[in-house]
Design an enzyme around this catalytic site. Structure first.
Site, mmCIF file in Angstrom:
data_model
loop_
_atom_site.group_PDB
_atom_site.id
_atom_site.type_symbol
_atom_site.label_atom_id
_atom_site.label_comp_id
_atom_site.label_asym_id
_atom_site.label_seq_id
_atom_site.Cartn_x
_atom_site.Cartn_y
_atom_site.Cartn_z
ATOM 1 N N GLY A 47 0.632 -1.185 0.269
ATOM 2 C CA GLY A 47 0.067 -0.202 0.130
ATOM 3 C C GLY A 47 0.613 1.369 0.346
ATOM 4 O O GLY A 47 0.822 2.331 -0.591
ATOM 5 N N ASN A 48 2.049 0.998 0.641
ATOM 6 C CA ASN A 48 2.904 1.962 0.244
ATOM 7 C C ASN A 48 3.655 2.374 -0.093
ATOM 8 O O ASN A 48 4.187 2.999 -0.571
ATOM 9 C CB ASN A 48 3.590 2.187 2.082
ATOM 10 C CG ASN A 48 3.076 2.638 3.102
ATOM 11 O OD1 ASN A 48 2.376 3.627 3.887
ATOM 12 N ND2 ASN A 48 3.681 1.972 4.142
ATOM 13 N N LYS A 94 -0.519 -2.352 13.205
ATOM 14 C CA LYS A 94 -0.813 -2.296 11.533
ATOM 15 C C LYS A 94 -0.756 -0.847 11.579
ATOM 16 O O LYS A 94 -2.109 -0.059 11.891
ATOM 17 C CB LYS A 94 -1.943 -2.748 11.217
ATOM 18 C CG LYS A 94 -1.922 -2.793 10.043
ATOM 19 C CD LYS A 94 -0.782 -3.710 9.013
ATOM 20 C CE LYS A 94 -0.819 -3.587 7.294
ATOM 21 N NZ LYS A 94 0.623 -4.255 6.811
ATOM 22 N N LYS A 129 6.783 -9.169 6.202
ATOM 23 C CA LYS A 129 7.876 -9.569 4.261
ATOM 24 C C LYS A 129 8.057 -10.274 4.660
ATOM 25 O O LYS A 129 8.187 -11.053 4.108
ATOM 26 C CB LYS A 129 8.215 -8.040 4.184
ATOM 27 C CG LYS A 129 7.222 -6.870 3.730
ATOM 28 C CD LYS A 129 7.421 -5.785 2.540
ATOM 29 C CE LYS A 129 6.660 -5.219 2.765
ATOM 30 N NZ LYS A 129 5.510 -5.176 2.467
ATOM 31 N N LYS A 177 -1.054 -7.734 4.403
ATOM 32 C CA LYS A 177 -1.469 -8.153 3.103
ATOM 33 C C LYS A 177 -0.305 -9.445 2.762
ATOM 34 O O LYS A 177 -0.203 -10.360 1.588
ATOM 35 C CB LYS A 177 -1.490 -7.772 1.965
ATOM 36 C CG LYS A 177 -0.469 -6.664 1.631
ATOM 37 C CD LYS A 177 0.743 -7.450 0.682
ATOM 38 C CE LYS A 177 1.922 -5.953 0.284
ATOM 39 N NZ LYS A 177 2.323 -5.319 2.248
HETATM 40 N N1 LIG Z 1 15.719 -3.531 7.299
HETATM 41 C C1 LIG Z 1 14.443 -3.495 6.637
HETATM 42 N N2 LIG Z 1 14.549 -2.995 5.027
HETATM 43 C C2 LIG Z 1 14.474 -2.695 4.551
HETATM 44 N N3 LIG Z 1 13.120 -1.398 4.731
HETATM 45 C C3 LIG Z 1 13.066 -1.605 5.674
HETATM 46 C C4 LIG Z 1 14.198 -2.398 6.926
HETATM 47 N N4 LIG Z 1 13.023 -1.760 8.558
HETATM 48 C C5 LIG Z 1 12.320 -1.558 7.735
HETATM 49 N N5 LIG Z 1 11.800 -1.013 6.675
HETATM 50 C C6 LIG Z 1 11.294 -0.680 6.175
HETATM 51 O O1 LIG Z 1 10.077 -1.401 5.242
HETATM 52 C C7 LIG Z 1 8.678 -0.314 4.427
HETATM 53 C C8 LIG Z 1 8.185 -1.826 4.026
HETATM 54 O O2 LIG Z 1 7.516 -1.893 3.884
HETATM 55 P P1 LIG Z 1 5.466 -1.438 4.629
HETATM 56 O O3 LIG Z 1 5.804 -0.037 4.603
HETATM 57 O O4 LIG Z 1 4.823 -1.963 5.411
HETATM 58 O O5 LIG Z 1 5.767 -1.248 3.394
HETATM 59 P P2 LIG Z 1 4.570 -1.611 2.252
HETATM 60 O O6 LIG Z 1 3.397 -1.048 1.965
HETATM 61 O O7 LIG Z 1 4.433 -1.401 0.765
HETATM 62 O O8 LIG Z 1 4.312 -2.692 2.077
HETATM 63 C C9 LIG Z 1 10.228 1.063 3.802
HETATM 64 O O9 LIG Z 1 9.561 1.164 3.315
HETATM 65 C C10 LIG Z 1 11.034 0.429 4.888
HETATM 66 O O10 LIG Z 1 11.558 2.220 5.264
HETATM 67 N N1 LIG Z 2 -3.267 -4.781 4.833
HETATM 68 C C1 LIG Z 2 -1.857 -3.946 4.680
HETATM 69 O O1 LIG Z 2 -1.259 -4.534 5.021
HETATM 70 O O2 LIG Z 2 -1.589 -2.878 4.213
HETATM 71 P P1 LIG Z 2 -0.347 -2.569 3.678
HETATM 72 O O3 LIG Z 2 0.535 -3.352 2.919
HETATM 73 O O4 LIG Z 2 0.088 -0.895 3.054
HETATM 74 O O5 LIG Z 2 1.134 -1.831 4.958
#
Ligand SMILES: Nc1ncnc2c1ncn2[C@@H]1O[C@H](COP(=O)(O)OP(=O)(O)O)[C@@H](O)[C@H]1O
Ligand SMILES: NC(=O)OP(=O)(O)O
Length: 307
Positions: free
Chosen positions: A9-10, A122, A263, A205
């Protein structure tokens, strides 16, 4: 091959940007040709995030108490599935995909007793400076936490137990249909004596994508976000990308809840549990992350040192 791709989402809405639809439509249009090429050659399931989007809808729904009681997150997640699924369907078709693509409104069963209901992790909605976040928390009854350098609302995120519509997705895949499944983690529901009912939560997700990939017997699970790889010493001058790693070695490292942690957990669970390949990388490099040329590639087997 059968491939599950999770879009963050980000990643769809760059951090700090206004949640304008035009920005997200443009971002999806940029990545659509790579996804359409995958869909033309393979069986493709797309699982998208919705953190920024569902947080915005929650604010809208709480804006006027005289008009309506705020909607629960289950229903707001369903709204985001329609919105983002529509964007994806249109973009894939515009990018030249001629086979069918469909969005399934998807329910994800969670455990009503999951301790996550009492410990929100979350991140949803926009990022704020600390003073604004605390003011918003006071006004709306939010819990807020630091996400990188910005403060954001956090909501409960129970683990997914079962995808209600997974067999429908399997049939669609067998008919060469690309499926947008379990968007925003799926609509969280709990099972009770009278059947299913919505739960006030947002499922992660990435965890759902791992469950989807395992249930559907996928060969590859790809998580596309806004960083090029999983980093060691992230955010420090010493940070470096992990390119190839085994699930066992990656599990030995610590990553934050609510961002990279889920992830990594999803990639390790899928790779170790099925023997398939998992990958984490940048949406902008989608084709290379899928082919294995970019991003962090996670395998079940040992591949030496984690960097
Ligand atoms: N060890 C790491 N390596 C890479 N990114 C990281 C790490 N720890 C935290 N992050 C953060 O995780 C973010 C991605 O997760 P998230 O914001 O949940 O993404 P998305 O919404 O795209 O799924 C990156 O933008 C980064 O700021
Ligand atoms: N539902 C969910 O995990 O959304 P983001 O990927 O934006 O965090």
């Amino acid at each position: 091959m059968r491939i599950v791709v999770a879009l963050g989402g980000n990643a769809l809405l760059p951090r700090g940007e206004r949640p304008d639809s035009a920005i997200q439509v443009e971002r999806i249009a940029e990545v659509a040709p790579a996804l359409a090429a995958v869909a033309a050659e393979h069986e493709l399931v797309l699982v998208h995030g919705n953190g920024p989007q569902v947080g915005m809808l929650a604010l809208e729904s709480a804006a006027d108490p005289d008009l309506t009681t705020p909607y629960p997150f289950s229903e707001l997640v369903a709204e985001t599935q329609g919105l983002i699924g529509y964007w994806l369907q249109q973009a894939l078709t515009n990018a030249g995909l001629t086979s069918p693509v469909v969005t399934l409104v998807t329910q994800t069963v969670v455990d009503a007793e999951d301790p996550a209901f009492a410990h929100p992790t979350k991140f949803v909605g926009a990022g704020y400076d600390e003073a604004t976040a605390r003011e918003q928390a006071e006004r709306h009854g939010w819990t807020v936490r630091l996400d990188g350098s910005r403060w954001r609302r956090v909501v409960a995120s129970p683990l997914p137990v079962r995808i209600v519509e997974v067999e429908t997705a399997r049939v669609l895949l067998q008919h060469r249909t690309t499926v947008v499944l379990a968007g925003g983690g799926g609509v969280p529901v709990v099972e009770g004596p009278h059947g299913l009912r919505g739960a006030d939560a947002v499922v992660d997700k990435d965890h759902v994508a791992a469950l989807v990939a395992t249930d559907l017997g996928a060969d590859l699970l790809v998580m596309l976000t806004d960083v090029p790889a999983v980093m060691i010493d992230f955010g420090t001058p010493e940070q470096r990308a992990i390119r190839h790693v085994s699930a066992a070695n990656l599990r030995a490292e610590r990553f934050p809840d609510g961002s990279m942690g889920p992830k990594v957990a999803a990639a390790c669970a899928f790779a170790a549990g099925t023997g398939g390949r998992a990958a984490i990388g940048s949406l902008a490099e989608a084709a290379d992350v899928i082919s294995g040329a970019a991003g962090t590639q996670v395998s079940a087997m040992p591949v030496g040192q984690p960097t």
